[in-house]
Design a protein around this motif. Structure first.
Motif, PDB file in Angstrom:
ATOM      1  N   PHE A 124       0.613  -1.178  -0.026  1.00  0.00           N
ATOM      2  CA  PHE A 124       0.078   0.010   0.142  1.00  0.00           C
ATOM      3  C   PHE A 124       0.711   1.177   0.083  1.00  0.00           C
ATOM      4  O   PHE A 124       0.564   2.334  -0.725  1.00  0.00           O
ATOM      5  CB  PHE A 124      -1.093   0.144   1.184  1.00  0.00           C
ATOM      6  CG  PHE A 124      -2.012   1.079   1.290  1.00  0.00           C
ATOM      7  CD1 PHE A 124      -2.853   1.338   0.472  1.00  0.00           C
ATOM      8  CD2 PHE A 124      -1.504   2.272   2.235  1.00  0.00           C
ATOM      9  CE1 PHE A 124      -3.527   2.675   0.577  1.00  0.00           C
ATOM     10  CE2 PHE A 124      -2.411   3.714   2.301  1.00  0.00           C
ATOM     11  CZ  PHE A 124      -3.455   3.613   1.381  1.00  0.00           C
ATOM     12  N   THR A 143      -3.058  -1.801  -4.516  1.00  0.00           N
ATOM     13  CA  THR A 143      -3.966  -2.112  -3.178  1.00  0.00           C
ATOM     14  C   THR A 143      -4.575  -3.471  -3.391  1.00  0.00           C
ATOM     15  O   THR A 143      -4.800  -4.142  -2.124  1.00  0.00           O
ATOM     16  CB  THR A 143      -4.951  -0.887  -3.379  1.00  0.00           C
ATOM     17  OG1 THR A 143      -4.174   0.374  -3.242  1.00  0.00           O
ATOM     18  CG2 THR A 143      -5.530  -0.889  -2.256  1.00  0.00           C
ATOM     19  N   LEU A 153      -7.046  -4.064   3.733  1.00  0.00           N
ATOM     20  CA  LEU A 153      -6.575  -2.945   3.189  1.00  0.00           C
ATOM     21  C   LEU A 153      -7.398  -2.710   1.934  1.00  0.00           C
ATOM     22  O   LEU A 153      -7.473  -1.549   1.126  1.00  0.00           O
ATOM     23  CB  LEU A 153      -5.250  -3.308   2.454  1.00  0.00           C
ATOM     24  CG  LEU A 153      -3.948  -3.016   3.313  1.00  0.00           C
ATOM     25  CD1 LEU A 153      -3.886  -1.508   2.989  1.00  0.00           C
ATOM     26  CD2 LEU A 153      -4.177  -3.157   4.526  1.00  0.00           C
ATOM     27  N   PHE A 265      -0.387   3.599   8.252  1.00  0.00           N
ATOM     28  CA  PHE A 265      -0.832   2.075   7.952  1.00  0.00           C
ATOM     29  C   PHE A 265       0.117   1.116   8.669  1.00  0.00           C
ATOM     30  O   PHE A 265      -0.057   0.031   8.729  1.00  0.00           O
ATOM     31  CB  PHE A 265      -0.782   1.890   6.603  1.00  0.00           C
ATOM     32  CG  PHE A 265      -2.062   2.560   5.706  1.00  0.00           C
ATOM     33  CD1 PHE A 265      -3.054   1.820   5.714  1.00  0.00           C
ATOM     34  CD2 PHE A 265      -2.159   3.964   5.427  1.00  0.00           C
ATOM     35  CE1 PHE A 265      -4.375   2.454   5.382  1.00  0.00           C
ATOM     36  CE2 PHE A 265      -3.322   4.360   4.839  1.00  0.00           C
ATOM     37  CZ  PHE A 265      -4.215   3.527   4.987  1.00  0.00           C
TER      38      PHE A 265
END
Length: 266
Positions: A124, A143, A153, A265
């Motif tokens: 990501f 992604t 995700l 993240f």
């Protein structure tokens, strides 16, 4: 030997030792290693297809369950370091410093404990680079790969509708708040999706039910996503974000802004 070559050698050496340590850590060293080891002994279908693929790859070489566990740990650690290194090189020039910061902040939780999530986050982070350069196809592709390593995700896919001009300081400031709320109300969000499952394909509906089941039956020994370490990372994140305006060089500022935003993240 010039500084660039020396930093490159240190970078590769550090990444190598991080892979070896994560791959050969004792079972029980971290919160989730025992759970992952148990997945080797059972025909567990409630997990991402990439885990099953890596397990199948390991079983091609041996029937020894302990060796299979080591191969899986090593593959995840290698993929995490490889993709993370690519993403770091996309964003910044000070590669070694970036990897050192990652080592002392997120490595224990992301690469070791939450190894599936770690690979997903690395992909990501790479995808964010594509989005910031208006490469929407690249963002979606990476992604989706990230989602194949960790279903959570998938929540990042709507970001594809953002234009690069909106990836500004305000966006990065609100990003942690948005995903913190997502984590806190994850069960409620899952229930909403489950209640509207008739609108999804059969395959996605099955995976959604499987993910909801696995999340509702997580053991108490698993590390919570919001903990002291994650709060420390968020604090460093906001300190860096609030001080980025003091940097005079626009090129450096641009290169720092994107990884700072994506770093949450981790």
């Amino acid at each position: 030997m010039n500084t660039a070559n020396r930093n490159f050698i240190f970078f590769i050496t550090l990444a190598y030792f991080l892979i070896i340590f994560a791959g050969f850590r004792p079972i029980g060293f971290d919160f989730d290693s025992e759970s992952y080891a148990n997945l080797i002994y059972y025909d567990y279908q409630l997990i991402e297809p990439t885990f099953l693929l890596i397990r199948y790859f390991a079983e091609l070489f041996t029937n020894d369950k302990e060796v299979i566990v080591r191969i899986i740990f090593l593959v995840y650690a290698f993929l995490n370091m490889l993709i993370l290194s690519i993403a770091i090189n996309k964003f910044v020039n000070f590669n070694l410093l970036s990897l050192l910061v990652y080592t002392f902040t997120a490595y224990a939780m992301i690469t070791i404990t939450q190894m599936r999530f770690g690979v997903a986050v690395a992909f990501f982070l790479w995808a964010i680079y594509d989005l910031s350069n208006s490469n929407r196809k690249g963002f979606i592709f990476k992604t989706l790969i990230a989602t194949s390593f960790h279903y959570s995700l998938a929540m990042a896919l709507p970001l594809v509708f953002l234009s690069p001009s909106r990836l500004n300081k305000k966006f990065y400031f609100l990003l942690p708040l948005f995903f913190s709320l997502g984590i806190l109300f994850k069960n409620e969000l899952l229930n909403i999706l489950i209640n509207n499952i008739q609108f999804f394909s059969d395959y996605f509906a099955m995976k959604l039910k499987a993910y909801a089941y696995s999340e509702n039956n997580r053991t108490s020994s698993s590390m919570p996503l919001i903990n002291f370490l994650s709060l420390l990372i968020i604090s460093c994140y906001y300190v860096a974000l609030l001080n980025i305006s003091k940097i005079k060089n626009k090129q450096i500022k641009k290169k720092m802004g994107r990884p700072i935003g994506a770093s949450f993240f981790s």
